[in-house]
Motif scaffolding. Structure first.
Motif, PDB file in Angstrom:
ATOM      1  N   PRO A  68     -40.226 -48.330  -8.775  1.00  0.00           N
ATOM      2  CA  PRO A  68     -39.268 -48.018  -9.831  1.00  0.00           C
ATOM      3  C   PRO A  68     -38.214 -46.989  -9.409  1.00  0.00           C
ATOM      4  N   ALA A  69     -38.405 -46.347  -8.250  1.00  0.00           N
ATOM      5  CA  ALA A  69     -37.478 -45.296  -7.797  1.00  0.00           C
ATOM      6  C   ALA A  69     -36.585 -45.804  -6.667  1.00  0.00           C
ATOM      7  N   GLU A  70     -35.323 -46.076  -6.997  1.00  0.00           N
ATOM      8  CA  GLU A  70     -34.369 -46.519  -5.970  1.00  0.00           C
ATOM      9  C   GLU A  70     -34.201 -45.479  -4.877  1.00  0.00           C
ATOM     10  N   GLY A  71     -34.354 -44.211  -5.255  1.00  0.00           N
ATOM     11  CA  GLY A  71     -34.229 -43.125  -4.283  1.00  0.00           C
ATOM     12  C   GLY A  71     -35.314 -43.153  -3.225  1.00  0.00           C
ATOM     13  N   MET A  72     -36.417 -43.830  -3.493  1.00  0.00           N
ATOM     14  CA  MET A  72     -37.466 -44.031  -2.490  1.00  0.00           C
ATOM     15  C   MET A  72     -37.144 -45.278  -1.665  1.00  0.00           C
ATOM     16  N   LEU A  73     -36.816 -46.367  -2.356  1.00  0.00           N
ATOM     17  CA  LEU A  73     -36.584 -47.648  -1.686  1.00  0.00           C
ATOM     18  C   LEU A  73     -35.450 -47.591  -0.665  1.00  0.00           C
ATOM     19  N   LYS A  74     -34.470 -46.739  -0.894  1.00  0.00           N
ATOM     20  CA  LYS A  74     -33.333 -46.708   0.030  1.00  0.00           C
ATOM     21  C   LYS A  74     -33.725 -46.232   1.431  1.00  0.00           C
ATOM     22  N   TYR A  75     -34.929 -45.689   1.586  1.00  0.00           N
ATOM     23  CA  TYR A  75     -35.417 -45.254   2.893  1.00  0.00           C
ATOM     24  C   TYR A  75     -36.291 -46.308   3.569  1.00  0.00           C
ATOM     25  N   SER A  76     -36.384 -47.494   2.974  1.00  0.00           N
ATOM     26  CA  SER A  76     -37.190 -48.570   3.556  1.00  0.00           C
ATOM     27  C   SER A  76     -36.528 -49.131   4.807  1.00  0.00           C
ATOM     28  N   ALA A  77     -37.347 -49.635   5.712  1.00  0.00           N
ATOM     29  CA  ALA A  77     -36.844 -50.261   6.939  1.00  0.00           C
ATOM     30  C   ALA A  77     -36.023 -51.502   6.606  1.00  0.00           C
ATOM     31  N   GLU A  78     -35.123 -51.862   7.499  1.00  0.00           N
ATOM     32  CA  GLU A  78     -34.185 -52.961   7.257  1.00  0.00           C
ATOM     33  C   GLU A  78     -34.871 -54.322   7.119  1.00  0.00           C
ATOM     34  N   TYR A  79     -36.061 -54.492   7.658  1.00  0.00           N
ATOM     35  CA  TYR A  79     -36.757 -55.780   7.558  1.00  0.00           C
ATOM     36  C   TYR A  79     -37.506 -55.947   6.235  1.00  0.00           C
ATOM     37  N   ILE A  80     -37.435 -54.969   5.351  1.00  0.00           N
ATOM     38  CA  ILE A  80     -38.121 -55.014   4.060  1.00  0.00           C
ATOM     39  C   ILE A  80     -37.105 -55.326   2.962  1.00  0.00           C
ATOM     40  N   GLN A  81     -37.349 -56.395   2.223  1.00  0.00           N
ATOM     41  CA  GLN A  81     -36.515 -56.710   1.060  1.00  0.00           C
ATOM     42  C   GLN A  81     -37.000 -55.833  -0.092  1.00  0.00           C
ATOM     43  N   THR A  82     -36.091 -55.139  -0.777  1.00  0.00           N
ATOM     44  CA  THR A  82     -36.506 -54.198  -1.822  1.00  0.00           C
ATOM     45  C   THR A  82     -36.059 -54.649  -3.213  1.00  0.00           C
ATOM     46  N   HIS A  83     -36.873 -54.262  -4.209  1.00  0.00           N
ATOM     47  CA  HIS A  83     -36.584 -54.551  -5.615  1.00  0.00           C
ATOM     48  C   HIS A  83     -36.993 -53.342  -6.448  1.00  0.00           C
ATOM     49  N   LYS A  84     -36.105 -52.915  -7.317  1.00  0.00           N
ATOM     50  CA  LYS A  84     -36.451 -51.857  -8.265  1.00  0.00           C
ATOM     51  C   LYS A  84     -37.154 -52.520  -9.454  1.00  0.00           C
ATOM     52  N   ALA A  85     -38.433 -52.180  -9.657  1.00  0.00           N
ATOM     53  CA  ALA A  85     -39.210 -52.757 -10.753  1.00  0.00           C
ATOM     54  C   ALA A  85     -40.505 -51.960 -10.899  1.00  0.00           C
ATOM     55  N   VAL A  86     -41.209 -52.217 -11.987  1.00  0.00           N
ATOM     56  CA  VAL A  86     -42.518 -51.587 -12.219  1.00  0.00           C
ATOM     57  C   VAL A  86     -43.606 -52.636 -12.035  1.00  0.00           C
ATOM     58  N   ALA A  87     -44.802 -52.179 -11.752  1.00  0.00           N
ATOM     59  CA  ALA A  87     -45.933 -53.080 -11.488  1.00  0.00           C
ATOM     60  C   ALA A  87     -46.280 -53.937 -12.696  1.00  0.00           C
ATOM     61  N   GLU A  88     -45.983 -53.443 -13.878  1.00  0.00           N
ATOM     62  CA  GLU A  88     -46.332 -54.166 -15.107  1.00  0.00           C
ATOM     63  C   GLU A  88     -45.389 -55.335 -15.402  1.00  0.00           C
ATOM     64  N   ARG A  89     -44.233 -55.385 -14.724  1.00  0.00           N
ATOM     65  CA  ARG A  89     -43.245 -56.462 -14.932  1.00  0.00           C
ATOM     66  C   ARG A  89     -42.583 -56.786 -13.588  1.00  0.00           C
ATOM     67  N   LEU A  90     -43.236 -57.620 -12.821  1.00  0.00           N
ATOM     68  CA  LEU A  90     -42.725 -57.949 -11.495  1.00  0.00           C
ATOM     69  C   LEU A  90     -41.680 -59.066 -11.563  1.00  0.00           C
ATOM     70  N   PRO A  91     -40.583 -58.918 -10.826  1.00  0.00           N
ATOM     71  CA  PRO A  91     -39.479 -59.895 -10.884  1.00  0.00           C
ATOM     72  C   PRO A  91     -39.658 -61.081  -9.942  1.00  0.00           C
ATOM     73  N   PHE A  92     -40.857 -61.674  -9.941  1.00  0.00           N
ATOM     74  CA  PHE A  92     -41.148 -62.769  -9.029  1.00  0.00           C
ATOM     75  C   PHE A  92     -41.808 -63.928  -9.771  1.00  0.00           C
ATOM     76  N   GLU A  93     -41.662 -65.111  -9.199  1.00  0.00           N
ATOM     77  CA  GLU A  93     -42.305 -66.313  -9.734  1.00  0.00           C
ATOM     78  C   GLU A  93     -43.815 -66.235  -9.493  1.00  0.00           C
ATOM     79  N   GLU A  94     -44.553 -67.059 -10.223  1.00  0.00           N
ATOM     80  CA  GLU A  94     -45.989 -67.179  -9.974  1.00  0.00           C
ATOM     81  C   GLU A  94     -46.220 -67.649  -8.535  1.00  0.00           C
ATOM     82  N   ASN A  95     -47.355 -67.240  -7.976  1.00  0.00           N
ATOM     83  CA  ASN A  95     -47.787 -67.703  -6.643  1.00  0.00           C
ATOM     84  C   ASN A  95     -46.754 -67.412  -5.552  1.00  0.00           C
ATOM     85  N   SER A  96     -46.171 -66.230  -5.557  1.00  0.00           N
ATOM     86  CA  SER A  96     -45.118 -65.886  -4.597  1.00  0.00           C
ATOM     87  C   SER A  96     -45.617 -65.249  -3.306  1.00  0.00           C
TER      88      SER A  96
END
Length: 192
Positions: A68-96
């Protein structure tokens, strides 16, 4: 509440020291059976430390980080796709995802049941879940739980046995490894 959005630079540089070598070895062992190019979700990823450790073991995997913290995600390595979201509402399809990693983050999730429901929803059948967290039955675990609650965090710490019960009730088989006041869980979702 801990201002994670402003602490990414600290976690990027001191975070790796929090993960003992034995935990990193357990993570690599967990990843071995995954198929080539499997999709892996780092949930509550912060700066993506778990993904970085996983990448060191299996650079062929596809990594996605959610926090949920973009300020954390911006330090992720370039090979990691990032999404701002909470665990209770994930922005992904079933079986992803073939696997989900949660490193020192489960205790920050506000609604554990809703989070696990989402984990089950986005995991592929027979998908795997790796959790690393602090044991609330130990002295240090109790202290950390109290400090987090004082700081306004949910502080949802569990004993390994209690978390095993919760995961089994959601269809997981569970293996636990204890590392003093910390533990890992290697869980597999049963075919539903």
């Amino acid at each position: 509440m801990i201002p994670f959005n402003h602490l990414g630079w600290i976690f990027k540089y001191i975070g790796p020291a929090i993960y003992p070598r034995k935990v990193r070895v357990s993570l690599c062992t967990f990843l071995i059976p995954l198929p080539r190019s499997a999709s892996v979700l780092d949930l509550g990823a912060g700066t993506g430390i778990m993904s970085e450790f996983a990448y060191a073991c299996r650079s062929d995997l596809r990594f996605t980080a959610v926090d949920p913290a973009e300020g954390m995600l911006k330090y992720s390595a370039e090979y990691i796709q990032t999404h701002k979201a909470v665990a209770e509402r994930l922005p992904f399809e079933e079986n992803s995802f073939e696997a989900i990693l949660i490193g020192e983050a489960l205790h920050h999730f506000v609604d554990i049941e809703a989070s696990i429901d989402e984990i089950v929803r986005v995991l592929k059948k027979e998908g795997k879940l790796f959790i690393y967290d602090f044991d609330s039955s130990t002295f240090i675990g109790k202290v950390l739980c109290r400090v987090e609650k004082i700081l306004g965090e949910p502080g949802n710490f569990f004993t390994p046995g209690r978390l095993e019960e919760i995961l089994r009730s959601h269809g997981f088989s569970v293996s636990i490894r204890q590392y003093g006041w910390r533990y890992t869980i290697d869980a597999k979702l049963s075919v539903q």
